[in-house]
Design a protein around this motif. Structure first.
Motif, PDB file in Angstrom:
ATOM      1  N   PHE A 202       0.868  -1.177   0.000  1.00 40.88           N
ATOM      2  CA  PHE A 202       0.000   0.000   0.000  1.00 40.88           C
ATOM      3  C   PHE A 202       0.906   1.228   0.000  1.00 40.88           C
ATOM      4  O   PHE A 202       1.732   1.401   0.905  1.00 40.88           O
ATOM      5  N   ASN A 203       0.761   2.090  -1.005  1.00 40.53           N
ATOM      6  CA  ASN A 203       1.659   3.232  -1.186  1.00 40.53           C
ATOM      7  C   ASN A 203       0.902   4.556  -1.066  1.00 40.53           C
ATOM      8  O   ASN A 203      -0.171   4.713  -1.661  1.00 40.53           O
ATOM      9  N   LEU A 204       1.477   5.480  -0.323  1.00 34.52           N
ATOM     10  CA  LEU A 204       0.933   6.832  -0.230  1.00 34.52           C
ATOM     11  C   LEU A 204       1.754   7.746  -1.135  1.00 34.52           C
ATOM     12  O   LEU A 204       2.960   7.914  -0.939  1.00 34.52           O
ATOM     13  N   VAL A 205       1.110   8.311  -2.137  1.00 29.55           N
ATOM     14  CA  VAL A 205       1.791   9.246  -3.033  1.00 29.55           C
ATOM     15  C   VAL A 205       1.629  10.644  -2.438  1.00 29.55           C
ATOM     16  O   VAL A 205       0.551  11.244  -2.495  1.00 29.55           O
ATOM     17  N   PHE A 206       2.706  11.140  -1.845  1.00 30.40           N
ATOM     18  CA  PHE A 206       2.659  12.395  -1.092  1.00 30.40           C
ATOM     19  C   PHE A 206       3.834  13.272  -1.530  1.00 30.40           C
ATOM     20  O   PHE A 206       4.910  13.235  -0.935  1.00 30.40           O
ATOM     21  N   PRO A 207       3.643  14.088  -2.569  1.00 33.43           N
ATOM     22  CA  PRO A 207       4.740  14.933  -3.067  1.00 33.43           C
ATOM     23  C   PRO A 207       5.244  15.894  -1.993  1.00 33.43           C
ATOM     24  O   PRO A 207       4.468  16.369  -1.161  1.00 33.43           O
ATOM     25  N   GLU A 208       6.538  16.174  -2.021  1.00 33.43           N
ATOM     26  CA  GLU A 208       7.124  17.071  -1.030  1.00 33.43           C
ATOM     27  C   GLU A 208       6.504  18.463  -1.095  1.00 33.43           C
ATOM     28  O   GLU A 208       6.432  19.172  -0.088  1.00 33.43           O
ATOM     29  N   SER A 209       6.040  18.857  -2.261  1.00 36.97           N
ATOM     30  CA  SER A 209       5.511  20.211  -2.448  1.00 36.97           C
ATOM     31  C   SER A 209       4.039  20.342  -2.077  1.00 36.97           C
ATOM     32  O   SER A 209       3.497  21.448  -2.070  1.00 36.97           O
ATOM     33  N   THR A 210       3.383  19.227  -1.765  1.00 39.04           N
ATOM     34  CA  THR A 210       1.940  19.329  -1.523  1.00 39.04           C
ATOM     35  C   THR A 210       1.653  20.079  -0.229  1.00 39.04           C
ATOM     36  O   THR A 210       2.327  19.884   0.791  1.00 39.04           O
ATOM     37  N   PRO A 211       0.629  20.947  -0.233  1.00 35.77           N
ATOM     38  CA  PRO A 211       0.227  21.648   0.993  1.00 35.77           C
ATOM     39  C   PRO A 211      -0.700  20.803   1.863  1.00 35.77           C
ATOM     40  O   PRO A 211      -1.123  21.257   2.924  1.00 35.77           O
ATOM     41  N   HIS A 212      -1.013  19.603   1.407  1.00 37.25           N
ATOM     42  CA  HIS A 212      -1.899  18.733   2.170  1.00 37.25           C
ATOM     43  C   HIS A 212      -1.298  18.505   3.560  1.00 37.25           C
ATOM     44  O   HIS A 212      -0.087  18.330   3.704  1.00 37.25           O
ATOM     45  N   ILE A 242       5.076   1.107 -11.459  1.00 32.58           N
ATOM     46  CA  ILE A 242       3.737   0.660 -11.089  1.00 32.58           C
ATOM     47  C   ILE A 242       3.508  -0.748 -11.627  1.00 32.58           C
ATOM     48  O   ILE A 242       3.707  -1.019 -12.812  1.00 32.58           O
ATOM     49  N   GLY A 243       3.103  -1.645 -10.709  1.00 35.07           N
ATOM     50  CA  GLY A 243       2.929  -3.032 -11.131  1.00 35.07           C
ATOM     51  C   GLY A 243       1.786  -3.718 -10.398  1.00 35.07           C
ATOM     52  O   GLY A 243       1.146  -3.144  -9.509  1.00 35.07           O
ATOM     53  N   LYS A 244       1.552  -4.936 -10.781  1.00 35.05           N
ATOM     54  CA  LYS A 244       0.450  -5.726 -10.226  1.00 35.05           C
ATOM     55  C   LYS A 244       0.673  -5.962  -8.722  1.00 35.05           C
ATOM     56  O   LYS A 244       1.788  -6.183  -8.265  1.00 35.05           O
ATOM     57  N   GLY A 245      -0.422  -5.902  -7.962  1.00 33.56           N
ATOM     58  CA  GLY A 245      -0.356  -6.154  -6.531  1.00 33.56           C
ATOM     59  C   GLY A 245      -0.116  -4.913  -5.691  1.00 33.56           C
ATOM     60  O   GLY A 245       0.023  -5.000  -4.470  1.00 33.56           O
ATOM     61  N   GLN A 246      -0.072  -3.758  -6.327  1.00 32.82           N
ATOM     62  CA  GLN A 246       0.140  -2.506  -5.601  1.00 32.82           C
ATOM     63  C   GLN A 246      -1.182  -1.758  -5.427  1.00 32.82           C
ATOM     64  O   GLN A 246      -2.046  -1.804  -6.309  1.00 32.82           O
ATOM     65  N   ALA A 247      -1.314  -1.075  -4.301  1.00 29.65           N
ATOM     66  CA  ALA A 247      -2.445  -0.171  -4.084  1.00 29.65           C
ATOM     67  C   ALA A 247      -1.879   1.212  -3.778  1.00 29.65           C
ATOM     68  O   ALA A 247      -0.823   1.339  -3.150  1.00 29.65           O
ATOM     69  N   TYR A 248      -2.588   2.244  -4.227  1.00 31.25           N
ATOM     70  CA  TYR A 248      -2.102   3.621  -4.081  1.00 31.25           C
ATOM     71  C   TYR A 248      -3.175   4.509  -3.458  1.00 31.25           C
ATOM     72  O   TYR A 248      -4.355   4.445  -3.838  1.00 31.25           O
ATOM     73  N   LEU A 249      -2.737   5.332  -2.518  1.00 36.21           N
ATOM     74  CA  LEU A 249      -3.550   6.441  -2.009  1.00 36.21           C
ATOM     75  C   LEU A 249      -2.921   7.700  -2.576  1.00 36.21           C
ATOM     76  O   LEU A 249      -1.751   8.003  -2.309  1.00 36.21           O
TER      77      LEU A 249
END
Length: 330
Positions: A202-212, A242-249
């Motif tokens: 399970f991967n969190l895509v969280f760019p360094e520049s995001t204000p989130h 990106i490959g099979k078996g991965q989940a992304y937030l």
């Protein structure tokens, strides 16, 4: 009731700004109504101590904004009961458009709205606030940070200010409608844990520049560790294979688009080979593929609540619950 004005020598506003603000305030709170006459320039000068030139400039400015009108024989009067609102958002996106549309549609026609954006630039934010003082009857502001309010916001009358989306105020006087990026976010992940468990990581895509809000990262880590999910924090999705078996937030929509494109390019099916959860819903996410699973507040409902605050002037203190909306991508 005749309009009167008292100069505040301690105010950071100029005399001209104070008078314009006072007249707008008198109209917004009902002291001055449509058709009511303002004191003549000479009379207001005698009673307030302001120069005739300052008063004339204020009346001229308000005429240019269609707040007041004048007749050669009777003087200046309130032309209509219009209310001007400043809505300062962070940036433009699909869910902000949904929020604004809901807000504007719920307001009466005699309300006008200036929609502005600060793009998380502190200098721009401060200048927009300072330039707005005395020009609006109500202020709706998306803060820059989730952890604190910008100091310049203290210059706005707290009775006219609503903090939106991020940055719950410490002051009990400032109204807010914000998201819960901690407990509600964790609860949404828990609701989707059974589906997330289908994937190997399970991967969190969280760019360094995001204000989130950065608290998102802490909550994500805690969730994965408690469920013993293999996880990774991804700052640049283009560097991830990106490959099979991965989940992304995914926080940013441009990263969501990249993942969907890569799935299509590699023949991977979202919801089976690759899992996808996106932050913040929009109409497009309902129909892309078999639908994109989202964690989101109801931005249409948020817009209606903001409109109620602006029209009723009744303070609201609410933290909106985030929802997990399950669709085909997970």
């Amino acid at each position: 009731m005749e309009f009167t004005f008292k100069l505040d020598e301690s105010s950071s506003q100029t005399k001209l700004q104070q008078l314009i603000h006072a007249i707008n305030e008198a109209i917004s709170n009902g002291t001055l109504k449509e058709g009511d006459f303002l004191p003549s320039v000479n009379k207001l000068s005698r009673n307030s101590g302001l120069s005739r030139d300052t008063i004339f400039k204020a009346y001229t400015t308000l005429k240019q904004r269609s707040v007041i009108a004048s007749t050669p024989t009777k003087g200046y009067f309130v032309s209509n009961e219009s209310f001007k609102v400043m809505m300062l958002l962070d940036d433009f996106s699909a869910f902000k458009e949904q929020l604004y549309g809901s807000f504007r549609n719920a307001l009466p026609e005699n309300y006008s709205v200036d929609l502005l954006f600060h793009h998380y630039n502190t200098a721009v934010f401060e200048q927009l606030i300072l330039n707005s003082l005395g020009r609006y009857s109500m202020y709706v502001v998306m803060n820059i940070h989730n952890e604190r309010l910008e100091p310049v916001l203290t210059k706005i009358d707290s009775n006219k200010l609503l903090i939106l989306d991020m940055g719950r105020p410490d002051s009990p006087d400032i109204a807010y409608i914000v998201q819960d990026f901690k407990q509600a976010f964790y609860r949404c992940l828990e609701e989707g844990s059974e589906q997330i468990a289908k994937y190997e990581e399970f991967n969190l895509v969280f760019p360094e520049s995001t204000p989130h809000p950065k608290i998102t990262v802490e909550v994500f880590k805690r969730f994965c560790e408690q469920h013993q999910f293999k996880y990774e924090l991804v700052s640049k999705i283009k560097n991830k294979n990106i490959g099979k078996g991965q989940a992304y937030l995914v926080i940013k929509d441009e990263d969501l688009v990249h993942i969907i494109k890569q799935c299509k390019k590699k023949g991977l099916k979202p919801g089976e080979d690759v899992g996808i959860i996106s932050y913040n819903d929009s109409p497009m996410k309902e129909i892309v593929g078999s639908g994109i699973t989202v964690i989101s507040v109801d931005f249409e409902a948020m817009g209606k609540q903001v409109a109620h605050f602006v029209e009723s002037k009744q303070k609201i203190f609410e933290t909106l619950p985030s929802r997990l909306i399950m669709r085909g991508s997970l």
